[in-house]
Design a protein around this motif. Structure first.
Motif, PDB file in Angstrom:
ATOM      1  N   ASP A 102      14.990  26.072  43.873  1.00  0.00           N
ATOM      2  CA  ASP A 102      16.711  26.805  44.573  1.00  0.00           C
ATOM      3  C   ASP A 102      16.614  28.382  44.986  1.00  0.00           C
ATOM      4  O   ASP A 102      16.744  28.470  43.790  1.00  0.00           O
ATOM      5  N   TYR A 103      16.414  28.622  45.938  1.00  0.00           N
ATOM      6  CA  TYR A 103      17.665  29.679  45.605  1.00  0.00           C
ATOM      7  C   TYR A 103      18.761  29.843  45.421  1.00  0.00           C
ATOM      8  O   TYR A 103      19.939  29.552  45.581  1.00  0.00           O
ATOM      9  N   ARG A 104      19.430  31.073  44.269  1.00  0.00           N
ATOM     10  CA  ARG A 104      20.586  31.509  43.987  1.00  0.00           C
ATOM     11  C   ARG A 104      20.802  32.984  44.534  1.00  0.00           C
ATOM     12  O   ARG A 104      19.747  33.405  44.016  1.00  0.00           O
ATOM     13  N   ASP A 105      21.826  32.864  45.507  1.00  0.00           N
ATOM     14  CA  ASP A 105      23.159  34.157  45.350  1.00  0.00           C
ATOM     15  C   ASP A 105      23.195  34.600  44.446  1.00  0.00           C
ATOM     16  O   ASP A 105      24.731  33.919  44.534  1.00  0.00           O
ATOM     17  N   GLU A 106      22.658  35.615  43.600  1.00  0.00           N
ATOM     18  CA  GLU A 106      23.266  36.174  42.186  1.00  0.00           C
ATOM     19  C   GLU A 106      24.391  36.992  42.849  1.00  0.00           C
ATOM     20  O   GLU A 106      25.734  36.861  41.416  1.00  0.00           O
ATOM     21  N   VAL A 107      24.162  37.751  43.454  1.00  0.00           N
ATOM     22  CA  VAL A 107      25.330  38.465  44.133  1.00  0.00           C
ATOM     23  C   VAL A 107      26.546  37.745  44.733  1.00  0.00           C
ATOM     24  O   VAL A 107      27.870  37.865  44.329  1.00  0.00           O
ATOM     25  N   GLU A 108      26.585  37.393  45.807  1.00  0.00           N
ATOM     26  CA  GLU A 108      27.285  36.411  46.372  1.00  0.00           C
ATOM     27  C   GLU A 108      28.050  35.713  45.286  1.00  0.00           C
ATOM     28  O   GLU A 108      29.407  34.832  45.626  1.00  0.00           O
ATOM     29  N   GLU A 109      27.150  34.854  43.899  1.00  0.00           N
ATOM     30  CA  GLU A 109      28.236  33.925  43.185  1.00  0.00           C
ATOM     31  C   GLU A 109      29.197  34.659  42.651  1.00  0.00           C
ATOM     32  O   GLU A 109      30.234  34.376  41.836  1.00  0.00           O
ATOM     33  N   GLU A 110      28.390  36.336  41.597  1.00  0.00           N
ATOM     34  CA  GLU A 110      29.658  37.278  41.443  1.00  0.00           C
ATOM     35  C   GLU A 110      30.085  37.137  42.155  1.00  0.00           C
ATOM     36  O   GLU A 110      31.897  37.231  41.571  1.00  0.00           O
ATOM     37  N   LEU A 111      30.295  37.572  43.172  1.00  0.00           N
ATOM     38  CA  LEU A 111      32.132  38.152  44.527  1.00  0.00           C
ATOM     39  C   LEU A 111      32.591  37.324  44.163  1.00  0.00           C
ATOM     40  O   LEU A 111      33.951  36.730  43.765  1.00  0.00           O
ATOM     41  N   GLU A 112      32.272  35.577  43.974  1.00  0.00           N
ATOM     42  CA  GLU A 112      33.151  34.529  44.178  1.00  0.00           C
ATOM     43  C   GLU A 112      33.611  34.411  43.330  1.00  0.00           C
ATOM     44  O   GLU A 112      34.668  33.906  43.319  1.00  0.00           O
ATOM     45  N   TYR A 113      33.437  34.954  41.840  1.00  0.00           N
ATOM     46  CA  TYR A 113      34.185  34.792  40.572  1.00  0.00           C
ATOM     47  C   TYR A 113      34.663  35.775  40.155  1.00  0.00           C
ATOM     48  O   TYR A 113      36.023  35.631  39.528  1.00  0.00           O
ATOM     49  N   MET A 114      34.431  36.502  40.804  1.00  0.00           N
ATOM     50  CA  MET A 114      35.586  38.182  40.867  1.00  0.00           C
ATOM     51  C   MET A 114      37.074  37.660  42.252  1.00  0.00           C
ATOM     52  O   MET A 114      37.834  37.754  41.492  1.00  0.00           O
ATOM     53  N   ARG A 115      36.485  36.851  43.298  1.00  0.00           N
ATOM     54  CA  ARG A 115      37.549  36.626  44.019  1.00  0.00           C
ATOM     55  C   ARG A 115      38.936  35.073  43.132  1.00  0.00           C
ATOM     56  O   ARG A 115      39.594  35.667  43.496  1.00  0.00           O
ATOM     57  N   LYS A 116      38.440  34.805  43.022  1.00  0.00           N
ATOM     58  CA  LYS A 116      37.939  33.380  42.088  1.00  0.00           C
ATOM     59  C   LYS A 116      39.454  34.618  41.089  1.00  0.00           C
ATOM     60  O   LYS A 116      40.681  33.714  40.785  1.00  0.00           O
ATOM     61  N   HIS A 117      38.898  34.621  39.963  1.00  0.00           N
ATOM     62  CA  HIS A 117      40.040  35.835  38.852  1.00  0.00           C
ATOM     63  C   HIS A 117      40.813  36.709  39.459  1.00  0.00           C
ATOM     64  O   HIS A 117      41.622  36.336  38.940  1.00  0.00           O
ATOM     65  N   ARG A 118      40.388  37.327  40.002  1.00  0.00           N
ATOM     66  CA  ARG A 118      41.421  38.120  40.782  1.00  0.00           C
ATOM     67  C   ARG A 118      43.009  37.112  41.244  1.00  0.00           C
ATOM     68  O   ARG A 118      43.811  37.538  41.020  1.00  0.00           O
ATOM     69  N   GLU A 119      42.554  36.102  41.947  1.00  0.00           N
ATOM     70  CA  GLU A 119      43.531  35.404  42.793  1.00  0.00           C
ATOM     71  C   GLU A 119      44.407  34.416  40.721  1.00  0.00           C
ATOM     72  O   GLU A 119      45.493  34.495  41.334  1.00  0.00           O
ATOM     73  N   GLU A 120      44.008  34.372  40.046  1.00  0.00           N
ATOM     74  CA  GLU A 120      44.209  33.665  39.344  1.00  0.00           C
ATOM     75  C   GLU A 120      45.216  34.529  38.320  1.00  0.00           C
ATOM     76  O   GLU A 120      46.490  34.317  37.419  1.00  0.00           O
ATOM     77  N   HIS A 121      44.323  36.170  38.337  1.00  0.00           N
ATOM     78  CA  HIS A 121      44.577  36.629  37.180  1.00  0.00           C
ATOM     79  C   HIS A 121      46.510  37.716  38.056  1.00  0.00           C
ATOM     80  O   HIS A 121      46.952  37.993  37.806  1.00  0.00           O
ATOM     81  N   TYR A 122      46.566  38.086  39.225  1.00  0.00           N
ATOM     82  CA  TYR A 122      47.495  38.586  40.465  1.00  0.00           C
ATOM     83  C   TYR A 122      48.152  37.241  40.274  1.00  0.00           C
ATOM     84  O   TYR A 122      49.298  37.763  42.428  1.00  0.00           O
ATOM     85  N   LYS A 123      48.535  36.611  40.582  1.00  0.00           N
ATOM     86  CA  LYS A 123      48.996  35.418  41.094  1.00  0.00           C
ATOM     87  C   LYS A 123      50.440  35.294  40.991  1.00  0.00           C
ATOM     88  O   LYS A 123      51.084  35.608  39.522  1.00  0.00           O
ATOM     89  N   LYS A 124      50.969  34.983  42.387  1.00  0.00           N
ATOM     90  CA  LYS A 124      52.476  35.286  41.780  1.00  0.00           C
ATOM     91  C   LYS A 124      53.476  34.719  41.878  1.00  0.00           C
ATOM     92  O   LYS A 124      53.174  33.235  42.404  1.00  0.00           O
ATOM     93  N   ASP A 125      54.345  34.334  40.201  1.00  0.00           N
ATOM     94  CA  ASP A 125      54.962  32.868  40.915  1.00  0.00           C
ATOM     95  C   ASP A 125      55.931  32.803  41.451  1.00  0.00           C
ATOM     96  O   ASP A 125      56.941  33.682  41.589  1.00  0.00           O
TER      97      ASP A 125
END
Length: 125
Positions: A102-125
Motif C-alpha cells: 500500500d502507498y503511504r504518503d509520508e509527507v501528508e502523514e507528517e503534516l497531519e501529525y504537525m496539525r494535531k500537535h499544534r491543535e493540542e499544544h495551542y488549545k485554549k481553555d
C-alpha cells in the motif's frame, strides 16, 4: 537489425493511451512488480528495437511520475538486481505495474501529525 516478428508496444496508439485518471495509481517510493515485459520501442538509443529492457515479474520502486504528450502518465521505476536487463530504470505505464504494498504518503502523514500537535499544544481553555 530489427526482427520483423517483434511485437512492439505503441504507447501512443494503444487502447489505454487516452487521458489517464486524474490522480496517479501509484506513489513515489512505492514497491511495484512488472506484470508485462518491457521491450525497447526505439526510445532507448543504446539497444536495438525489440531488446528486452525489463522482464515480467521484476520488482522495483517508483522513482518519479511524469507525462508523455501531456496525456499519458509514465512512472519512472528503479528495478534492483535484475541481471538480464541492460538498464535499471525504465518508464512504465499503470497497466504494466502491480502494487506490492500500500502507498503511504509520508509527507501528508507528517503534516497531519504537525496539525494535531499544534491543535493540542495551542488549545485554549
Amino acid at each position: 537489425m530489427v526482427n520483423p516478428d517483434t511485437v512492439l508496444y505503441d504507447s501512443v496508439t494503444a487502447s489505454r493511451s487516452g487521458k489517464d485518471e486524474e490522480k496517479p495509481k501509484f506513489g513515489i517510493g512505492q514497491k511495484v512488480k512488472l506484470i508485462k515485459e518491457i521491450v525497447n520501442d526505439g526510445t532507448y538509443p543504446h539497444s536495438p528495437i525489440g531488446t528486452l529492457m525489463m522482464p515480467q515479474g521484476a520488482v522495483g520502486y517508483i522513482k518519479s511520475i511524469g507525462e508523455f504528450l501531456q496525456v499519458i502518465r509514465v512512472y519512472e521505476v528503479h528495478f534492483l538486481g535484475v541481471e538480464e536487463a541492460p538498464v535499471e530504470i525504465v518508464g512504465c505505464r499503470e497497466n504494466e505495474l502491480e502494487a506490492l504494498e500500500d502507498y503511504r504518503d509520508e509527507v501528508e502523514e507528517e503534516l497531519e501529525y504537525m496539525r494535531k500537535h499544534r491543535e493540542e499544544h495551542y488549545k485554549k481553555d
